[in-house]
Design a protein around this motif. Structure first.
Motif, PDB file in Angstrom:
ATOM      1  N   LEU A   1      -1.234  -8.614  20.951  1.00 22.69           N
ATOM      2  CA  LEU A   1      -1.839  -7.463  20.275  1.00 22.69           C
ATOM      3  C   LEU A   1      -0.787  -6.586  19.609  1.00 22.69           C
ATOM      4  CD1 LEU A   1      -4.606  -6.436  22.852  1.00 22.69           C
ATOM      5  CD2 LEU A   1      -4.943  -7.491  20.611  1.00 22.69           C
ATOM      6  N   SER A   2       0.392  -6.465  20.234  1.00 21.11           N
ATOM      7  CA  SER A   2       1.466  -5.674  19.627  1.00 21.11           C
ATOM      8  C   SER A   2       1.956  -6.324  18.336  1.00 21.11           C
ATOM      9  CB  SER A   2       2.625  -5.520  20.606  1.00 21.11           C
ATOM     10  OG  SER A   2       2.256  -4.743  21.720  1.00 21.11           O
ATOM     11  N   MET A   3       2.034  -7.660  18.323  1.00 25.46           N
ATOM     12  CA  MET A   3       2.409  -8.377  17.099  1.00 25.46           C
ATOM     13  C   MET A   3       1.437  -8.067  15.968  1.00 25.46           C
ATOM     14  SD  MET A   3       3.285 -12.092  18.774  1.00 25.46           S
ATOM     15  CE  MET A   3       3.150 -12.931  17.199  1.00 25.46           C
ATOM     16  N   LEU A   4       0.148  -8.199  16.270  1.00 30.33           N
ATOM     17  CA  LEU A   4      -0.875  -7.945  15.247  1.00 30.33           C
ATOM     18  C   LEU A   4      -0.915  -6.471  14.854  1.00 30.33           C
ATOM     19  CD1 LEU A   4      -3.738 -10.165  16.741  1.00 30.33           C
ATOM     20  CD2 LEU A   4      -2.228 -10.717  14.823  1.00 30.33           C
ATOM     21  N   GLY A   5      -0.777  -5.603  15.853  1.00 31.32           N
ATOM     22  CA  GLY A   5      -0.797  -4.173  15.575  1.00 31.32           C
ATOM     23  C   GLY A   5       0.380  -3.726  14.734  1.00 31.32           C
ATOM     24  N   LEU A   6       1.550  -4.305  14.995  1.00 27.03           N
ATOM     25  CA  LEU A   6       2.725  -3.937  14.206  1.00 27.03           C
ATOM     26  C   LEU A   6       2.581  -4.410  12.767  1.00 27.03           C
ATOM     27  CD1 LEU A   6       5.346  -2.422  14.747  1.00 27.03           C
ATOM     28  CD2 LEU A   6       6.485  -4.611  15.023  1.00 27.03           C
ATOM     29  N   PHE A   7       1.976  -5.571  12.581  1.00 25.42           N
ATOM     30  CA  PHE A   7       1.670  -6.020  11.216  1.00 25.42           C
ATOM     31  C   PHE A   7       0.801  -4.998  10.503  1.00 25.42           C
ATOM     32  CE2 PHE A   7      -1.694  -8.472   8.798  1.00 25.42           C
ATOM     33  CZ  PHE A   7      -0.985  -8.462   7.606  1.00 25.42           C
ATOM     34  N   CYS A   8      -0.189  -4.474  11.212  1.00 22.72           N
ATOM     35  CA  CYS A   8      -1.117  -3.509  10.613  1.00 22.72           C
ATOM     36  C   CYS A   8      -0.421  -2.206  10.217  1.00 22.72           C
ATOM     37  CB  CYS A   8      -2.254  -3.209  11.590  1.00 22.72           C
ATOM     38  SG  CYS A   8      -3.357  -4.603  11.901  1.00 22.72           S
ATOM     39  N   THR A   9       0.384  -1.657  11.129  1.00 23.77           N
ATOM     40  CA  THR A   9       1.022  -0.373  10.795  1.00 23.77           C
ATOM     41  C   THR A   9       2.154  -0.556   9.800  1.00 23.77           C
ATOM     42  OG1 THR A   9       1.870   1.693  11.719  1.00 23.77           O
ATOM     43  CG2 THR A   9       2.698  -0.338  12.700  1.00 23.77           C
ATOM     44  N   MET A  10       2.836  -1.717   9.843  1.00 25.49           N
ATOM     45  CA  MET A  10       3.904  -1.946   8.871  1.00 25.49           C
ATOM     46  C   MET A  10       3.360  -2.176   7.473  1.00 25.49           C
ATOM     47  SD  MET A  10       6.981  -4.051  10.687  1.00 25.49           S
ATOM     48  CE  MET A  10       8.180  -3.175  11.707  1.00 25.49           C
ATOM     49  N   SER A  11       2.123  -2.655   7.382  1.00 23.54           N
ATOM     50  CA  SER A  11       1.513  -2.796   6.055  1.00 23.54           C
ATOM     51  C   SER A  11       1.328  -1.425   5.423  1.00 23.54           C
ATOM     52  CB  SER A  11       0.168  -3.516   6.160  1.00 23.54           C
ATOM     53  OG  SER A  11      -0.807  -2.698   6.783  1.00 23.54           O
ATOM     54  N   CYS A  12       1.299  -0.409   6.259  1.00 18.19           N
ATOM     55  CA  CYS A  12       1.250   0.968   5.766  1.00 18.19           C
ATOM     56  C   CYS A  12       2.652   1.498   5.520  1.00 18.19           C
ATOM     57  CB  CYS A  12       0.515   1.853   6.779  1.00 18.19           C
ATOM     58  SG  CYS A  12       0.447   3.597   6.346  1.00 18.19           S
ATOM     59  N   VAL A  13       3.527   1.369   6.530  1.00 21.82           N
ATOM     60  CA  VAL A  13       4.872   1.946   6.457  1.00 21.82           C
ATOM     61  C   VAL A  13       5.663   1.402   5.273  1.00 21.82           C
ATOM     62  CG1 VAL A  13       7.118   2.038   7.607  1.00 21.82           C
ATOM     63  CG2 VAL A  13       5.038   2.454   8.913  1.00 21.82           C
ATOM     64  N   PHE A  14       5.696   0.078   5.121  1.00 20.82           N
ATOM     65  CA  PHE A  14       6.573  -0.496   4.119  1.00 20.82           C
ATOM     66  C   PHE A  14       5.981  -0.475   2.715  1.00 20.82           C
ATOM     67  CE2 PHE A  14       8.401  -2.143   8.048  1.00 20.82           C
ATOM     68  CZ  PHE A  14       9.719  -1.769   7.847  1.00 20.82           C
ATOM     69  N   VAL A  15       4.672  -0.411   2.610  1.00 18.69           N
ATOM     70  CA  VAL A  15       4.074  -0.232   1.289  1.00 18.69           C
ATOM     71  C   VAL A  15       4.381   1.168   0.759  1.00 18.69           C
ATOM     72  CG1 VAL A  15       1.901   0.019   0.042  1.00 18.69           C
ATOM     73  CG2 VAL A  15       2.262  -1.967   1.499  1.00 18.69           C
ATOM     74  N   ILE A  16       4.189   2.194   1.597  1.00 16.39           N
ATOM     75  CA  ILE A  16       4.449   3.555   1.112  1.00 16.39           C
ATOM     76  C   ILE A  16       5.948   3.796   0.927  1.00 16.39           C
ATOM     77  CG2 ILE A  16       2.331   4.491   2.134  1.00 16.39           C
ATOM     78  CD1 ILE A  16       4.031   5.733   4.334  1.00 16.39           C
ATOM     79  N   SER A  17       6.773   3.218   1.785  1.00 18.74           N
ATOM     80  CA  SER A  17       8.212   3.452   1.672  1.00 18.74           C
ATOM     81  C   SER A  17       8.785   2.806   0.427  1.00 18.74           C
ATOM     82  CB  SER A  17       8.932   2.914   2.914  1.00 18.74           C
ATOM     83  OG  SER A  17       8.489   3.570   4.075  1.00 18.74           O
ATOM     84  N   ALA A  18       8.310   1.607   0.096  1.00 17.23           N
ATOM     85  CA  ALA A  18       8.841   0.889  -1.062  1.00 17.23           C
ATOM     86  C   ALA A  18       8.241   1.365  -2.376  1.00 17.23           C
ATOM     87  CB  ALA A  18       8.592  -0.611  -0.888  1.00 17.23           C
ATOM     88  N   MET A  19       6.957   1.699  -2.373  1.00  9.74           N
ATOM     89  CA  MET A  19       6.255   1.936  -3.630  1.00  9.74           C
ATOM     90  C   MET A  19       5.935   3.401  -3.944  1.00  9.74           C
ATOM     91  SD  MET A  19       5.978  -0.835  -5.271  1.00  9.74           S
ATOM     92  CE  MET A  19       6.148  -2.602  -5.063  1.00  9.74           C
ATOM     93  N   VAL A  20       5.895   4.251  -2.927  1.00  9.52           N
ATOM     94  CA  VAL A  20       5.537   5.649  -3.195  1.00  9.52           C
ATOM     95  C   VAL A  20       6.500   6.342  -4.161  1.00  9.52           C
ATOM     96  CG1 VAL A  20       5.550   7.940  -2.096  1.00  9.52           C
ATOM     97  CG2 VAL A  20       4.036   6.161  -1.247  1.00  9.52           C
ATOM     98  N   PRO A  21       7.844   6.117  -4.081  1.00  9.38           N
ATOM     99  CA  PRO A  21       8.710   6.751  -5.084  1.00  9.38           C
ATOM    100  C   PRO A  21       8.314   6.402  -6.514  1.00  9.38           C
ATOM    101  CG  PRO A  21      10.028   5.898  -3.283  1.00  9.38           C
ATOM    102  CD  PRO A  21       8.630   5.390  -3.065  1.00  9.38           C
ATOM    103  N   LEU A  22       7.974   5.130  -6.758  1.00 10.70           N
ATOM    104  CA  LEU A  22       7.561   4.711  -8.098  1.00 10.70           C
ATOM    105  C   LEU A  22       6.178   5.240  -8.434  1.00 10.70           C
ATOM    106  CD1 LEU A  22       8.828   1.024  -7.863  1.00 10.70           C
ATOM    107  CD2 LEU A  22       9.901   2.916  -9.097  1.00 10.70           C
TER     108      LEU A  22
END
Length: 430
Positions: A231-252
């Motif tokens: 569950l932690s594996m799946l959960g981390l995928f879910c929250t990282m889909s938020c973290v890394f999308v906003i971190s990489a793309m929000v500046p642009l």
């Protein structure tokens, strides 16, 4: 042996020195990884890159990070923490410097992939080393503190450091070399201070408190069958889909869609780091008291609410900063919670770093590798304003997954130990 562990005075001196060094180390992981984000407008112009290229650059690092987090987590359980931590710290610092020497897209992808290899090796090993140094009653707090350095240095101070350095160095290339220096210095301190887990009180206490069993050989299949690890594996995928999308793309997104100035963009983006810094410390710390399961559910609920609010906010610096601050508090706090205390406390004997590595690796490969690539494709073909749907789907799924976690927080487990029915269910589930 347990009696001796309980009566022996805790070595707080090593505990805090180790946590400080590991926090700074993971802070440099964040800085070296994310210093590229505020430099992207200049890099894209000089190297003729597009949104999809940016997604590939971030994705390459995320995938190699994930693969080597799994490999190195298992390896550090066998050969020890020091042999992984110190070389990987030196290598990713050098890779950061060589990012400034990239001549085009291919070379930049290659260099960042090498950085992913070394940072992936450092990540689960450093989490396990913190768990081994920490007293069980404050394990969640200290693992959260260690991981909070990632957000503070990489996403909070990183944009400020990058933009200020651009005022005193010729170009973005020299910025990478400047931020590479601290990692080399820190590796020397780690060499003299960090111990192997069998030489720490926390390394022994972790196995005793969580399992109460003697050390035994456990294979990968047994690890994958552990409910909380899966569950932690799946959960981390879910929250990282938020973290890394906003971190990489929000500046642009802020500069190209909402038309903010580069200065205002920098102010708003720094909210990711400052909010994430507090979240990575306070969410795991709160879970020591309210439980890991409740903290996970509330973290995903908060992320879901604030990703929607941010995606629909107008171009107001104060409003965008505030919303992004709270969103990052919840989403980065979940990263620390799922990959730290939950993964460590759910691990079978002898596979603490392997458990953390598997969780972090899966989250990185899909959330840190595939999600930024998909967001780049979405931004390039459907408009950058639509990238937030990927994050929103992830946080909703994560909220549902949290309902199935088995509680592992020592305070909660001890409190429920007097109820045989509850305790029996926990043991059978884990």
């Amino acid at each position: 042996m347990k009696t001796n562990m309980q009566t022996q005075k805790w070595d707080t001196s090593y505990e805090w020195k180790a946590v400080l060094l590991l926090s700074l180390g993971f802070g440099l992981v964040g800085l070296d990884r994310w210093i590229i984000a505020p430099l992207l407008p200049s890099i894209m112009k000089d190297l003729s890159l597009n949104y999809q290229d940016v997604g590939v650059i971030f994705g390459a690092l995320g995938i190699t990070w994930g693969i080597f987090a799994i490999i190195s987590g298992n390896l550090s359980d066998k050969i020890g923490h020091r042999k992984i931590l110190i070389p990987s710290l030196i290598i990713f610092s050098l890779a950061s410097g060589f990012s400034g020497a990239a001549a085009g897209l291919t070379s930049l992808i290659f260099i960042r992939a090498i950085m992913g290899v070394s940072e992936g090796a450092f990540c689960p090993t450093s989490f396990a080393a913190t768990a081994a140094a920490a007293k069980p009653s404050r394990r969640g707090s200290l693992q959260g503190l260690q991981q909070s350095g990632f957000a503070l240095f990489g996403l909070g101070l990183g944009p400020i450091i990058a933009t200020q350095l651009l005022l005193v160095v010729p170009s973005w290339r020299e910025v990478f070399w400047v931020v590479a220096i601290p990692g080399i210095i820190l590796s020397v301190f780690m060499y003299f201070i960090i111990r192997e887990p069998q030489n720490t009180q926390g390394g022994q206490a972790l196995h005793e408190v969580v399992t109460g069993e003697e050390k035994q050989k456990v294979n990968w299949l047994a690890l994958l069958k552990t409910r909380n690890v899966l569950l932690s594996m799946l959960g981390l995928f879910c929250t990282m889909s938020c973290v890394f999308v906003i971190s990489a793309m929000v500046p642009l997104y802020l500069q190209n869609y909402l038309n903010l100035s580069s200065q205002n963009m920098g102010i708003v983006v720094s909210a990711i780091g400052f909010g994430g810094f507090l979240g990575q410390f306070l969410v795991p710390a709160a879970s020591d008291f309210i439980g890991r399961k409740m903290a996970s559910f509330l973290g995903f609920l908060g992320s879901t609410i604030f990703i929607w609010l941010f995606a629909n906010a107008e171009a107001s610096v104060l409003s965008l900063f505030s919303l992004l601050f709270v969103l990052s508090f919840f989403s980065l706090g979940l990263v620390a919670l799922l990959s730290g205390p939950i993964a460590a406390e759910s691990a079978p004997i002898g596979l603490v770093a392997s458990s953390i590595g598997l969780v972090v690796g899966a989250g990185e490969i899909f959330g840190g590798g595939v999600a930024p690539f998909l967001s780049g494709v979405v931004a390039e073909h459907y408009g950058i304003q639509n990238i937030f749907y990927l994050s929103l789907i992830g946080t909703v799924v994560g909220m549902i997954l949290s309902l199935f976690l088995v509680e592992t927080a020592p305070r909660k487990v001890i409190a429920s130990a007097s109820n045989p029915a509850i305790e029996s269910k926990k043991v059978s589930d884990v």
